[in-house]
Design an enzyme around this catalytic site. Structure first.
Site, short mmCIF file in Angstrom:
data_model
loop_
_atom_site.label_atom_id
_atom_site.label_comp_id
_atom_site.label_asym_id
_atom_site.label_seq_id
_atom_site.Cartn_x
_atom_site.Cartn_y
_atom_site.Cartn_z
N LYS A 23 43.69 39.22 41.92
CA LYS A 23 42.35 38.72 41.62
C LYS A 23 41.42 39.92 41.58
O LYS A 23 41.18 40.56 42.60
CB LYS A 23 41.89 37.69 42.65
N GLU A 53 43.25 40.60 46.38
CA GLU A 53 41.91 40.71 45.79
C GLU A 53 41.18 41.95 46.30
O GLU A 53 40.35 41.87 47.21
CB GLU A 53 41.06 39.46 46.09
#
Length: 295
Positions: A213, A176
């Site tokens: 993500k 992420e």
């Protein structure tokens, strides 16, 4: 669910991943949003107890197991807790939900337009414990604040380096590198980040896959190639400060990405709601996020 069954559910399931991973620093804000003020607890133990009660209520809500929630990202203390008389990962899997663990230890100070993750010498031990409890994968967050190629490439490089450690433990890492949606040069920076991610993916062994993500891109469809990449199991989107309505509207413009929302899922839940009101409110959010994820 076996590990392979969890992989198949994440890869092909029609739904989204819930983010229930607020950690120590963000827990007071999450509790305030839930209608619990800081004066309602004394010390970290009571604070974490209250946030665990909230998460138990979510996990046990009838609508949470309706098949639209594919996975849930957990804070370490939540993973170690129980719900429905079982460990949280076991209870989630019983409800058809794949468990993930947040493994980062917070952010360093900003430099070169990015905040890297703090060092995590105990990562392998965390992963071993998670695997023992039946967790499928992990999530770790860094933040990019400007289109500085040096900072962006270092943030992505660190994500892949930590991801390699996680893969060696038999778990699937969710990388992420969040791009701050308030950044004025986001469109330029996201293109730089995409190139860095593609380079990291090409360096992975053919037998390995990661998840990504990412912030919903400024320009719709920017990450469409990533959603089809053979070394990417799934691309999920964070809400990044958007309201539920805004996040769902933006996500629906990006086929192939599914949601992994925290604020966008939880923003209207309150401790004071009856169980029926709570489930109805959560169900409405789940329906909206699911619709945007499968659009």
């Amino acid at each position: 669910m076996t590990f392979d069954e969890m992989r198949d559910r994440i890869a092909h399931g029609q739904g989204f991943i819930a983010a229930l991973d607020q950690s120590g620093g963000s827990t007071p804000k999450a509790l305030r949003g839930y209608g619990v003020e800081e004066g309602d607890w004394e010390g970290d133990e009571q604070m974490f107890g209250l946030i665990h009660e909230m998460r138990q209520r979510i996990i046990e809500a009838p609508c949470f197991g309706n098949g639209k929630v594919l996975g849930a990202i957990l804070f370490e203390k939540t993973m170690e807790g129980t719900s429905g008389g079982k460990s949280v990962p076991a209870r989630l899997k019983e409800r058809g939900i794949v468990p993930f663990l947040k493994v980062d230890k917070g952010l360093e100070d900003e430099r070169e337009g990015a905040q890297l993750m703090k060092q995590n010498p105990n990562l392998e031990a965390m992963c071993a414990r998670a695997k023992d409890l039946g967790v499928f994968g992990t999530k770790m967050r860094s933040v990019i604040k400007s289109a500085n190629p040096v900072g962006i490439k270092e943030a992505v490089r660190q994500q892949f380096a930590e991801g390699a450690r996680i893969l060696s433990c038999g778990l699937v890492p969710m990388l992420e590198p969040e791009y701050d949606i308030t950044s004025a040069d986001r469109a330029e920076g996201e293109k730089i980040m995409l190139e860095a991610i593609e380079e990291g993916l090409e360096a992975l062994p053919e037998s390995q896959q990661v998840m990504l993500k990412l912030s919903i891109p400024k320009y719709a469809g920017l990450y469409s190639g990533l959603t089809k990449h053979p070394r990417v199991l799934r691309v999920v989107a964070l809400s990044g400060g958007y309201s539920t309505e805004e996040a769902c509207s933006e996500l629906a413009k990006n086929p192939g990405m599914i949601a992994s929302f925290s604020r966008g899922l939880l923003q209207d839940l309150r401790k004071q709601q009856s169980d029926e009101e709570f489930d109805g409110t959560l169900s409405s959010a789940i329906d909206r996020i699911h619709a945007a994820s499968v659009a």
